[in-house]
Design an enzyme around this catalytic site. Structure first.
Site, PDB file in Angstrom:
ATOM      1  N   ARG A 225      29.557 -21.399 -37.225  1.00  0.00           N
ATOM      2  CA  ARG A 225      30.210 -22.519 -37.898  1.00  0.00           C
ATOM      3  C   ARG A 225      31.071 -21.975 -39.028  1.00  0.00           C
ATOM      4  NH1 ARG A 225      28.451 -24.740 -34.138  1.00  0.00           N
ATOM      5  NH2 ARG A 225      27.242 -26.684 -33.961  1.00  0.00           N
ATOM      6  N   GLU A 254      38.933 -27.949 -38.432  1.00  0.00           N
ATOM      7  CA  GLU A 254      39.648 -27.607 -37.209  1.00  0.00           C
ATOM      8  C   GLU A 254      40.549 -28.765 -36.790  1.00  0.00           C
ATOM      9  OE1 GLU A 254      36.893 -26.373 -34.229  1.00  0.00           O
ATOM     10  OE2 GLU A 254      36.060 -24.738 -35.441  1.00  0.00           O
ATOM     11  N   HIS A 277      38.220 -21.795 -31.177  1.00  0.00           N
ATOM     12  CA  HIS A 277      36.923 -22.382 -30.784  1.00  0.00           C
ATOM     13  C   HIS A 277      36.750 -22.323 -29.268  1.00  0.00           C
ATOM     14  CE1 HIS A 277      33.664 -25.159 -32.597  1.00  0.00           C
ATOM     15  NE2 HIS A 277      33.184 -24.499 -31.552  1.00  0.00           N
TER      16      HIS A 277
END
Length: 393
Positions: A225, A254, A277
């Site tokens: 994270r 994000e 990601h």
């Protein structure tokens, strides 16, 4: 039984639901549509796009909604607290992406070590650069893993077998059979050439203090994270070359949709490698995750199986309350459980769980898990209960 797959699901996952006799609906609902329709479904499955808010959960609880599934590991987009308040179980699919994330961590380690993303970018822009991109090798270096769960352990296996790396790790609940040498967090920071984060959650795991304890040549790999690292302290450490570099797949903030601008300050620095990601973004991981979430939701709806639940204990042992087992052999006929429960209730015995299986034609064995131990007198009462053959404790 009906399940709404609001963010879609791979065909293999749909097949698992269909084989379990569960009807699926993959039509995407916006918030208005979700609030209007959710009560019609027994289960809701989402990925990261759909936000399952308290409002959505309240609407589902007024109808048939029993369980919410996240086809992936994190469940930040689900209000698990609200779900618990309304008696709705939340489950995840944590195993489908294990290999994919571990492999990406290795990919990021190689990228930041050998400067291949930078070389690729330079060549795409028509410029040949070689000397500036001299790198370092992974072989025989020390890999420190912070958070040694399923992904951390898989990473350790790949790094050890593929690169002969020395593996050390820090975890609140170390698995001594994982092959990882467990040490303190401080020792990991001081000794490791590469530090890979696999903790999850929202807590800061590495801040200014931790960064100051690392080698000046050490690299941090983050597939966990963005919030696990103090971003301001990290930026300063990278800019001032206090650590070797940083490779990450995750960010504090994000972009919400494909094509949105990416404005993280880290993109200004040369000693970073960034990916968007992609941890679970493999064909294999998507298939595995879809079948996993379909299995665990079907297991709950059809059999009451709590595996992979995040707001309820998967098993009674996790609750850390003393329990006692009672074994009852009985005829497999209607009313027998009601008679047994009546005896236990009259003796103020709380039933925590009851597992029952047919053991021969017309007979079953039931294991009662209780919060209180039974006395010989209670056993005598149970043995005298209609259709009970034998009782053991």
């Amino acid at each position: 039984m009906k399940v709404l797959l609001n963010d879609g699901l791979e065909a293999q996952g749909l097949k698992v639901f269909h084989d379990a006799g569960i009807e699926t609906d993959t039509r995407k609902r916006d918030l208005t549509g979700l609030l209007a329709d959710i009560g019609q479904f027994d289960a809701l499955v989402v990925r990261s796009a759909t936000k399952v808010t308290r409002e959505v959960i309240e609407a589902g609880a007024k109808g048939n909604l029993k369980i919410i599934g996240r086809a992936g590991v994190g469940y930040d987009n689900i209000d698990a607290t609200a779900a618990s308040e309304y008696g709705i179980v939340v489950k995840i699919a944590p195993y489908g992406s294990t290999n994919a994330v571990a492999e990406l961590a290795i990919d990021l380690m190689l990228g930041i070590s050998r400067n291949t993303p930078q070389a690729h970018h330079s060549l795409k822009n028509g410029v040949w650069i070689k000397k500036k991109f001299e790198g370092t090798e992974l072989a025989y270096k020390t890999l420190g893993i912070i958070g040694c769960g399923r992904i951390g352990q898989k990473l350790a296996q790949i790094a050890k077998r593929g690169f002969d790396m020395e593996i050390i790790g820090y975890d609140l609940y170390p698995n001594q059979e994982s092959g990882i040498k467990y040490v303190s967090k401080e020792e990991v920071l001081k000794a490791a050439d590469y530090i890979s984060i696999h903790t999850g959650g929202k807590d800061i795991i590495i801040g200014e203090k931790e960064l100051s304890q690392m080698k000046s040549t050490a690299f941090i790999i983050n597939t966990s994270r963005g919030n696990n690292i103090d971003q301001a302290a990290l930026y300063n450490a990278l800019k001032e070359k206090k650590i070797g570099g940083y490779a990450t797949d995750v960010y504090r903030e994000e972009p919400k949709t494909e094509g949105d601008p990416f404005n993280d300050p880290l993109k200004e620095l040369d000693n970073v490698v960034l990916s968007s990601h992609l941890g679970a973004s493999t064909v294999e991981a998507q298939v595995e995750t879809s079948t996993e979430i379909a299995r665990v939701l079907s297991g709950y709806l059809n059999c009451g199986d709590f595996i992979n639940a995040v707001n309820a204990s998967e098993n009674i042992q996790v609750e850390e309350k003393p329990v006692f087992t009672l074994f009852i052999h009985h005829k497999d006929v209607p009313g027998v459980f009601a008679n047994i429960d009546k005896v236990l209730a009259e003796n103020n015995i709380n039933i925590r769980a009851n597992y029952s299986r047919q053991i021969s034609t017309g007979h079953a064995i039931s294991v009662y898990v209780l919060h209180h131990i039974v006395t010989p007198e209670i056993v005598t009462q149970l043995k005298a209960t209609p259709n009970v053959c034998n009782v053991k404790y």
